[in-house]
Design a protein around this motif. Structure first.
Motif, PDB file in Angstrom:
ATOM      1  N   VAL A 160       0.835  -1.193   0.000  1.00  0.00           N
ATOM      2  CA  VAL A 160       0.000   0.000   0.000  1.00  0.00           C
ATOM      3  C   VAL A 160       0.875   1.251   0.000  1.00  0.00           C
ATOM      4  N   ALA A 161       0.249   2.371  -0.370  1.00  0.00           N
ATOM      5  CA  ALA A 161       0.990   3.623  -0.488  1.00  0.00           C
ATOM      6  C   ALA A 161       1.126   4.368   0.826  1.00  0.00           C
ATOM      7  N   ALA A 162       0.275   4.021   1.813  1.00  0.00           N
ATOM      8  CA  ALA A 162       0.315   4.713   3.103  1.00  0.00           C
ATOM      9  C   ALA A 162      -0.073   3.726   4.188  1.00  0.00           C
ATOM     10  N   SER A 163       0.303   4.032   5.407  1.00  0.00           N
ATOM     11  CA  SER A 163      -0.080   3.205   6.543  1.00  0.00           C
ATOM     12  C   SER A 163      -1.595   3.115   6.620  1.00  0.00           C
ATOM     13  N   THR A 164      -2.123   1.905   6.687  1.00  0.00           N
ATOM     14  CA  THR A 164      -3.569   1.729   6.626  1.00  0.00           C
ATOM     15  C   THR A 164      -4.269   2.038   7.933  1.00  0.00           C
ATOM     16  N   GLU A 165      -3.558   2.122   9.022  1.00  0.00           N
ATOM     17  CA  GLU A 165      -4.212   2.344  10.311  1.00  0.00           C
ATOM     18  C   GLU A 165      -3.668   3.592  11.003  1.00  0.00           C
ATOM     19  N   SER A 166      -3.071   4.481  10.231  1.00  0.00           N
ATOM     20  CA  SER A 166      -2.514   5.742  10.731  1.00  0.00           C
ATOM     21  C   SER A 166      -1.506   5.524  11.850  1.00  0.00           C
ATOM     22  N   GLY A 167      -0.790   4.417  11.773  1.00  0.00           N
ATOM     23  CA  GLY A 167       0.239   4.143  12.773  1.00  0.00           C
ATOM     24  C   GLY A 167       1.611   4.148  12.143  1.00  0.00           C
ATOM     25  N   ALA A 168       2.647   4.134  12.962  1.00  0.00           N
ATOM     26  CA  ALA A 168       4.011   4.198  12.443  1.00  0.00           C
ATOM     27  C   ALA A 168       4.639   2.828  12.279  1.00  0.00           C
ATOM     28  N   ASN A 169       4.006   1.797  12.833  1.00  0.00           N
ATOM     29  CA  ASN A 169       4.640   0.483  12.861  1.00  0.00           C
ATOM     30  C   ASN A 169       4.346  -0.312  11.592  1.00  0.00           C
ATOM     31  N   VAL A 170       4.965   0.139  10.495  1.00  0.00           N
ATOM     32  CA  VAL A 170       4.787  -0.519   9.209  1.00  0.00           C
ATOM     33  C   VAL A 170       6.153  -0.878   8.644  1.00  0.00           C
ATOM     34  N   PHE A 171       6.147  -1.878   7.760  1.00  0.00           N
ATOM     35  CA  PHE A 171       7.359  -2.249   7.044  1.00  0.00           C
ATOM     36  C   PHE A 171       7.419  -1.458   5.747  1.00  0.00           C
ATOM     37  N   ALA A 172       8.461  -0.658   5.593  1.00  0.00           N
ATOM     38  CA  ALA A 172       8.629   0.149   4.390  1.00  0.00           C
ATOM     39  C   ALA A 172       9.406  -0.634   3.343  1.00  0.00           C
ATOM     40  N   LEU A 173       9.099  -0.362   2.083  1.00  0.00           N
ATOM     41  CA  LEU A 173       9.838  -0.981   0.995  1.00  0.00           C
ATOM     42  C   LEU A 173       9.874  -0.029  -0.187  1.00  0.00           C
ATOM     43  N   ASP A 174      10.724  -0.350  -1.147  1.00  0.00           N
ATOM     44  CA  ASP A 174      10.868   0.460  -2.350  1.00  0.00           C
ATOM     45  C   ASP A 174       9.986  -0.109  -3.442  1.00  0.00           C
ATOM     46  N   TRP A 175       9.076   0.699  -3.974  1.00  0.00           N
ATOM     47  CA  TRP A 175       8.168   0.260  -5.031  1.00  0.00           C
ATOM     48  C   TRP A 175       8.504   1.051  -6.302  1.00  0.00           C
ATOM     49  N   PHE A 176       9.452   0.519  -7.065  1.00  0.00           N
ATOM     50  CA  PHE A 176       9.895   1.167  -8.298  1.00  0.00           C
ATOM     51  C   PHE A 176      10.294   2.622  -8.053  1.00  0.00           C
ATOM     52  N   GLY A 177      11.041   2.816  -6.970  1.00  0.00           N
ATOM     53  CA  GLY A 177      11.534   4.145  -6.659  1.00  0.00           C
ATOM     54  C   GLY A 177      10.604   4.982  -5.812  1.00  0.00           C
ATOM     55  N   ARG A 178       9.430   4.465  -5.492  1.00  0.00           N
ATOM     56  CA  ARG A 178       8.481   5.187  -4.640  1.00  0.00           C
ATOM     57  C   ARG A 178       8.342   4.469  -3.306  1.00  0.00           C
TER      58      ARG A 178
END
Length: 428
Positions: A160-178
């Motif tokens: 997803v493009a943003a945290s779905t539950e408005s929290g900070a505890n998410v795993f970030a990844l690179d999606w074609f530079g985004r």
């Protein structure tokens, strides 16, 4: 000759059959050898008296994959009341390297970290595989119960493009530079799909980048999500949850009876009316301060004991959690706006399910985000859908591994998870 599974032998008594599986155990006596073969259905005992075949069996380490052609003979002392005699034994691969623990013993003697390090073979042990069979039966019951009430199964994005539950505890990844994130929940998507099908569910992974290092938390787990439209309030959602849970446990009893027997487990009955207490009463029952904003694990355990003692129930609904502890999309209690039309379901003193009624008016979403100082932009694609007409709706999510751990009495959720992902473990 068609292969026969170990639990299909009875009609073939007196006949020659072909079975195949893993060498579970060998017992080499002076004049006879007993070869126990394990397949997907269980164990079968092979009696070897021919010296040549005995020598072949002696050379086969445990876990070697073999094919056995033999005669089915009744023997009450053998596994399943039958055994195979006059066999020919043929390896279907090279001799196996034995695992670092004995799989034929009633319990795995290895520590849990050792089991998890060697999960591909540890899961072959009957107690470990039994828990996974119970898990599979629970999912089958979940689907069947909801299908019977015209729910539609959906699949939603896990990136997803943003945290779905408005929290900070998410795993970030690179999606074609985004920047992108692994989804914490299908929450937004299942709500949007209520606008399509009215009643939806999903079985899928969710990801929580929370640094928990406990026996009940995982960084990736399987969530059983449900959302339904045209509800009056959260009590309609609770009724669907009760029936779904009953269907799941019925399916476990029916489809995983042998697995339950292996673990010595009997599923508890689901009351026709699960007892429910408001959050404020739950604090009092648990002996917590009246201004406590949430229930701690010790409070949940105390409530579980209370439900068992007062109602004879392993299940307890706690309703009306404070709005401050619930996501922004939660519908407030119209009579007590500081509290929510949300609930948790405790199972044996542990939170198993979270759910409730959601907001369904576009203006309410704008107000809820503004009240929490949240910008609308990250949620625009979600919030905009409510401009186009959404019914009153609500839903819930069941943690599958937590349910199975509680049902089987496993002290650590990793014991019922095939390849757990947590703060420390990313392999195998």
């Amino acid at each position: 000759m068609q292969r026969i599974l170990s639990d299909q032998l009875t009609p073939y008594t007196g006949r020659t059959v072909r079975v195949a599986g893993w060498v579970h155990r060998r017992r080499l006596l002076k004049s006879v050898a007993f070869l126990i073969v394990r397949d997907a259905a269980g164990l079968v005992q092979v009696v070897v008296t021919d010296p040549v075949v005995r020598a072949e069996v002696a050379a086969l380490p445990e876990e070697t994959v073999v094919e056995v052609v033999a005669t089915v003979v009744a023997n009450a002392a053998a596994p399943g009341g039958l055994e195979l005699t006059d066999p020919t034994v043929r390896p279907l691969g090279p001799p196996a390297v034995p695992p670092p623990f004995d799989l034929y013993r009633p319990e795995l003697a290895a520590t849990l970290p050792t089991q998890l390090d060697h999960a591909p073979v540890a899961l072959r042990h009957p107690t470990r595989s039994a828990a996974l069979r119970i898990s599979a039966a629970a999912v089958a019951g979940f689907r069947a119960s909801l299908d019977a009430h015209r729910f539609v199964e959906i699949q939603t994005p896990k990136v997803v493009a943003a945290s779905t539950e408005s929290g900070a505890n998410v795993f970030a990844l690179d999606w074609f530079g985004r920047p992108a994130y692994l989804a914490q929940s299908p929450q937004f998507y299942k709500q949007l799909m209520v606008g399509v099908f009215e009643r939806v569910y999903e079985v899928g992974p969710v990801f929580r980048a929370e640094p928990h290092d406990t026996v009940r938390h995982l960084a990736q787990y399987t969530s059983l999500d449900v959302e339904l439209g045209f509800v009056t309030d959260h009590r309609d959602v609770m009724a669907v949850l009760r029936d779904t849970l009953a269907g799941m446990l019925d399916a476990v009893a029916d489809r995983a009876a042998a697995a339950l027997a292996t673990l010595g487990v009997t599923p508890p009955p689901v009351p026709a009316q699960i007892p429910a207490v408001h959050f404020t009463d739950a604090l009092r029952i648990a002996g917590a301060p009246a201004d406590e904003p949430d229930l701690a694990p010790a409070h949940e355990r105390a409530l579980g004991e209370w439900a068992r003692h007062e109602h004879g129930s392993e299940f307890l609904f706690v309703t009306g959690y404070p709005m401050a502890k619930r996501p922004f999309y939660t519908h407030p209690d119209p009579a007590r706006p500081g509290y929510s039309n949300g609930f948790d379901l405790l199972f044996r003193g542990l939170e198993l399910v979270t759910g409730g009624q959601r907001l369904h008016r576009h203006a309410d979403y704008l107000a809820a985000l503004a009240a929490r100082g949240e910008p609308v932009e990250p949620y625009a694609g979600y919030v905009d859908a409510f401009r186009h007409g959404m019914p009153p709706h609500g839903g819930f999510a069941i943690g599958l591994e937590r349910l199975v751990a509680r049902l089987t009495g496993a002290p650590n959720i990793r014991e019922v998870t095939p390849f757990p992902r947590d703060l420390h473990r990313l392999t195998p």
